[in-house]
Design a protein around this motif. Structure first.
Motif, mmCIF file in Angstrom:
data_model
loop_
_atom_site.group_PDB
_atom_site.id
_atom_site.type_symbol
_atom_site.label_atom_id
_atom_site.label_comp_id
_atom_site.label_asym_id
_atom_site.label_seq_id
_atom_site.Cartn_x
_atom_site.Cartn_y
_atom_site.Cartn_z
ATOM 1 N N ASP A 40 0.814 -1.217 0.000
ATOM 2 C CA ASP A 40 0.000 0.000 0.000
ATOM 3 C C ASP A 40 0.853 1.276 0.000
ATOM 4 O O ASP A 40 0.536 2.245 0.696
ATOM 5 C CB ASP A 40 -0.932 -0.030 1.230
ATOM 6 N N ALA A 41 1.937 1.259 -0.764
ATOM 7 C CA ALA A 41 2.766 2.471 -0.889
ATOM 8 C C ALA A 41 2.001 3.492 -1.740
ATOM 9 O O ALA A 41 1.366 3.135 -2.732
ATOM 10 C CB ALA A 41 4.096 2.136 -1.549
ATOM 11 N N GLN A 42 2.094 4.765 -1.368
ATOM 12 C CA GLN A 42 1.450 5.813 -2.196
ATOM 13 C C GLN A 42 2.324 6.173 -3.381
ATOM 14 O O GLN A 42 1.850 6.607 -4.403
ATOM 15 C CB GLN A 42 1.232 7.102 -1.396
ATOM 16 N N TYR A 43 3.628 6.082 -3.162
ATOM 17 C CA TYR A 43 4.586 6.427 -4.211
ATOM 18 C C TYR A 43 5.622 5.317 -4.296
ATOM 19 O O TYR A 43 6.035 4.777 -3.271
ATOM 20 C CB TYR A 43 5.330 7.732 -3.898
ATOM 21 N N LEU A 44 6.017 5.014 -5.498
ATOM 22 C CA LEU A 44 7.117 4.064 -5.681
ATOM 23 C C LEU A 44 8.162 4.761 -6.542
ATOM 24 O O LEU A 44 7.894 5.123 -7.698
ATOM 25 C CB LEU A 44 6.616 2.797 -6.385
ATOM 26 N N HIS B 223 12.714 -2.458 -21.753
ATOM 27 C CA HIS B 223 11.714 -3.427 -21.323
ATOM 28 C C HIS B 223 11.108 -3.001 -19.981
ATOM 29 O O HIS B 223 9.885 -3.007 -19.781
ATOM 30 C CB HIS B 223 12.340 -4.824 -21.226
ATOM 31 N N ALA B 224 11.976 -2.588 -19.048
ATOM 32 C CA ALA B 224 11.490 -2.170 -17.727
ATOM 33 C C ALA B 224 10.562 -0.962 -17.857
ATOM 34 O O ALA B 224 9.516 -0.887 -17.189
ATOM 35 C CB ALA B 224 12.675 -1.839 -16.822
ATOM 36 N N GLU B 225 10.900 -0.054 -18.730
ATOM 37 C CA GLU B 225 10.081 1.145 -18.891
ATOM 38 C C GLU B 225 8.694 0.783 -19.455
ATOM 39 O O GLU B 225 7.674 1.345 -19.041
ATOM 40 C CB GLU B 225 10.801 2.130 -19.826
ATOM 41 N N THR B 226 8.678 -0.187 -20.357
ATOM 42 C CA THR B 226 7.391 -0.635 -20.905
ATOM 43 C C THR B 226 6.529 -1.239 -19.807
ATOM 44 O O THR B 226 5.326 -0.970 -19.703
ATOM 45 C CB THR B 226 7.635 -1.706 -22.007
ATOM 46 N N VAL B 227 7.151 -2.057 -18.962
ATOM 47 C CA VAL B 227 6.410 -2.679 -17.850
ATOM 48 C C VAL B 227 5.840 -1.591 -16.941
ATOM 49 O O VAL B 227 4.670 -1.623 -16.546
ATOM 50 C CB VAL B 227 7.333 -3.640 -17.057
ATOM 51 N N VAL B 228 6.665 -0.603 -16.620
ATOM 52 C CA VAL B 228 6.227 0.487 -15.736
ATOM 53 C C VAL B 228 5.040 1.220 -16.360
ATOM 54 O O VAL B 228 4.028 1.478 -15.690
ATOM 55 C CB VAL B 228 7.390 1.469 -15.465
ATOM 56 N N ASN B 229 5.131 1.515 -17.648
ATOM 57 C CA ASN B 229 4.052 2.261 -18.293
ATOM 58 C C ASN B 229 2.757 1.453 -18.338
ATOM 59 O O ASN B 229 1.662 1.996 -18.168
ATOM 60 C CB ASN B 229 4.472 2.697 -19.700
ATOM 61 N N ASP B 230 2.877 0.140 -18.532
ATOM 62 C CA ASP B 230 1.675 -0.725 -18.504
ATOM 63 C C ASP B 230 1.014 -0.657 -17.133
ATOM 64 O O ASP B 230 -0.199 -0.520 -17.020
ATOM 65 C CB ASP B 230 2.053 -2.184 -18.793
ATOM 66 N N TYR B 231 1.825 -0.748 -16.080
ATOM 67 C CA TYR B 231 1.268 -0.686 -14.721
ATOM 68 C C TYR B 231 0.622 0.667 -14.463
ATOM 69 O O TYR B 231 -0.436 0.743 -13.845
ATOM 70 C CB TYR B 231 2.355 -0.968 -13.676
ATOM 71 N N ARG B 232 1.283 1.722 -14.927
ATOM 72 C CA ARG B 232 0.718 3.064 -14.694
ATOM 73 C C ARG B 232 -0.705 3.142 -15.246
ATOM 74 O O ARG B 232 -1.611 3.683 -14.610
ATOM 75 C CB ARG B 232 1.589 4.119 -15.368
ATOM 76 N N LYS B 233 -0.887 2.579 -16.450
ATOM 77 C CA LYS B 233 -2.225 2.623 -17.065
ATOM 78 C C LYS B 233 -3.218 1.817 -16.243
ATOM 79 O O LYS B 233 -4.355 2.208 -16.052
ATOM 80 C CB LYS B 233 -2.154 2.037 -18.487
ATOM 81 N N ARG B 234 -2.759 0.662 -15.748
ATOM 82 C CA ARG B 234 -3.685 -0.242 -15.052
ATOM 83 C C ARG B 234 -4.064 0.238 -13.666
ATOM 84 O O ARG B 234 -5.190 0.067 -13.228
ATOM 85 C CB ARG B 234 -3.036 -1.627 -14.951
ATOM 86 N N GLY C 121 -3.708 3.423 -12.269
ATOM 87 C CA GLY C 121 -4.165 4.811 -12.109
ATOM 88 C C GLY C 121 -3.508 5.494 -10.927
ATOM 89 O O GLY C 121 -2.283 5.445 -10.778
ATOM 90 N N ASP C 122 -4.369 6.070 -10.048
ATOM 91 C CA ASP C 122 -3.835 6.858 -8.921
ATOM 92 C C ASP C 122 -3.484 6.023 -7.700
ATOM 93 O O ASP C 122 -3.061 6.567 -6.676
ATOM 94 C CB ASP C 122 -4.897 7.894 -8.466
ATOM 95 N N ARG C 123 -3.710 4.741 -7.782
ATOM 96 C CA ARG C 123 -3.514 3.916 -6.569
ATOM 97 C C ARG C 123 -2.101 4.048 -6.018
ATOM 98 O O ARG C 123 -1.874 4.076 -4.823
ATOM 99 C CB ARG C 123 -3.819 2.459 -6.938
ATOM 100 N N CYS C 124 -1.137 4.134 -6.891
ATOM 101 C CA CYS C 124 0.259 4.323 -6.470
ATOM 102 C C CYS C 124 0.948 5.081 -7.597
ATOM 103 O O CYS C 124 0.869 4.674 -8.759
ATOM 104 C CB CYS C 124 0.930 2.969 -6.234
ATOM 105 N N GLN C 125 1.599 6.156 -7.237
ATOM 106 C CA GLN C 125 2.286 6.924 -8.274
ATOM 107 C C GLN C 125 3.693 6.352 -8.473
ATOM 108 O O GLN C 125 4.479 6.280 -7.515
ATOM 109 C CB GLN C 125 2.366 8.379 -7.840
ATOM 110 N N ILE C 126 3.985 5.937 -9.691
ATOM 111 C CA ILE C 126 5.295 5.319 -9.951
ATOM 112 C C ILE C 126 6.208 6.336 -10.627
ATOM 113 O O ILE C 126 5.884 6.882 -11.679
ATOM 114 C CB ILE C 126 5.165 4.076 -10.857
ATOM 115 N N ILE C 127 7.331 6.570 -9.985
ATOM 116 C CA ILE C 127 8.314 7.498 -10.558
ATOM 117 C C ILE C 127 9.472 6.644 -11.076
ATOM 118 O O ILE C 127 10.097 5.916 -10.296
ATOM 119 C CB ILE C 127 8.813 8.478 -9.475
ATOM 120 N N PHE C 128 9.701 6.707 -12.370
ATOM 121 C CA PHE C 128 10.781 5.894 -12.968
ATOM 122 C C PHE C 128 11.870 6.853 -13.427
ATOM 123 O O PHE C 128 11.687 7.617 -14.369
ATOM 124 C CB PHE C 128 10.218 5.104 -14.156
#
Ligand code: FES
Length: 377
Positions: A183-187, A214-225, A227-234
């Motif tokens: 339940d992290a707000q930010y990763l 490849h890692a960036e693609t994975v991150v972007n897929d998660y971001r779409k899925r 939403g605001d549940r956890c903000q991912i900073i790559f």
């Protein structure tokens, strides 16, 4: 007055510091291979006492600083952390604890909450116990899981921080899943910055471009899925970019780091830069340090810049990049950061990122050594 602009003659237009990083101690129970602290920590054996830290914090706040990070080493190694947090809170700082989690037991978490701590950043090395514990050379994975729950139980917003490199980039999806479970707000997925100890391990840590993409693609897929549940900073490693990062948002512009022995630095790696007369809070006021010292003025503004930065129309955006990186890669701190494709030394970065990744036998990882500090723990 806090937040005001300094108006003395030679300080005109210098903004006050915004961000203070209080590196309370270099003592650390972990031995991370990607540590960006200086290599020679064993030669730095003194730590400021509580009162000196308080004096320094009061002066920084008076100048206008607002954000305060307590880091290290491991700041929980200091018994006076709660007292310092309470004092900083009273001064009106927004306080952030940057921790490995080691030492954050329930009673200390409660005391820090009572003291007014605003925010906790907890580091993990990986989503698996095996790799987490290997990279830090300690058994800390289970402990970090417990600490993450403790942070949430105290109602703090949690930033989970994981430093990425070729050994864990493939796990980025699992790391995101772990952050969601906890339940992290930010990763914050921060690709390794090659300073200090990490510079020693750069050839063993640097990923391939394919791994990164490849890692960036994975991150972007998660971001779409999610939403605001956890903000991912790559944070993409700047070696793979063709323009440098605006390191520290400009030298002596917003950021003030104080090392455990009181040395004041415009960036946390500046201790290793040659030609700087770094001031110390034990002998200079924070005002003198920020506005008058040689070190904080050395790369402020644009007068120090060599070509191609001096006439570049992007210099207001990236400030010529990172001084420490320029020095590490060219031997001259006033050069353009070689990450920039306009730098005459850019080929050195291209060579580094294009070389075949060596095997762990060819290029073994060297674990951070904290010799000379263990007898004080
Ligand atoms: Fe020192 Fe970038 S880390 S200027």
């Amino acid at each position: 007055m806090a937040g005001s602009f300094e108006t003395t003659s030679n300080a005109t237009a210098i903004k006050p510091p915004f961000w203070v990083l209080a590196e309370l101690t270099y003592r650390c129970p972990l031995h991370c291979v990607f540590c960006s602290n200086p290599v020679n920590l064993d030669t730095i054996t003194t730590e400021l006492d509580t009162q000196t830290w308080k004096d320094m914090l009061a002066q920084a706040r008076e100048l206008g600083a607002v954000q305060l990070g307590f880091s290290g080493g491991e700041p929980l190694q200091r018994d006076d952390l709660e007292e310092l947090v309470a004092y900083a809170h009273e001064l009106g700082f927004y306080t952030n604890l940057i921790t490995s989690g080691v030492g954050l037991i329930e009673s200390r978490a409660k005391a820090l909450k009572t003291a007014g701590l605003d925010h906790v950043q907890l580091s993990f090395q990986d989503s698996t116990a095996e790799l987490n514990d290997f990279l830090s050379h300690t058994r800390t994975f289970e402990l970090k899981q417990r600490v993450a729950k403790l942070i949430k139980s105290q109602g703090w917003p949690m930033v989970m921080n994981v430093v990425l490199h070729r050994h864990n980039l493939a796990h980025v999806g699992k790391i995101i899943e772990m952050a969601l479970d906890l339940d992290a707000q930010y990763l914050e997925l921060a690709n390794t910055q090659y300073y200090g100890w990490a510079w020693k391990n750069r050839l063993a840590l640097m990923p391939s471009k394919d791994q990164l993409l490849h890692a960036e693609t994975v991150v972007n897929d998660y971001r779409k899925r999610i939403g605001d549940r956890c903000q991912i900073i790559f944070v993409v490693p700047d070696y793979f970019e063709d323009r440098p990062k605006a390191c520290m948002n400009g030298w002596g512009n917003v950021f003030l780091a104080i090392a455990p022995d009181g040395l004041a630095m415009p960036c946390h790696a500046a201790r290793e830069l040659p030609g700087l007369n770094l001031p110390n809070v034990q002998t200079s006021s924070v005002h003198e340090i920020w506005y008058e010292s040689q070190a904080f003025n050395a790369y402020r503004g644009e007068a120090w810049m060599a070509e191609p930065c001096r006439s570049c129309d992007e210099r207001h955006k990236d400030f010529g990049g990172c001084r420490c990186q320029a020095w590490l890669l060219t031997g001259q701190a006033n050069q353009a950061d070689p990450v920039c494709s306009k730098s005459p030394y850019h080929e050195r970065v291209v060579h580094l990122i294009n070389r075949p990744c060596p095997s762990s036998n060819e290029q073994p990882l060297v674990f951070r050594q904290n010799t000379g500090l263990s007898d004080r723990e």
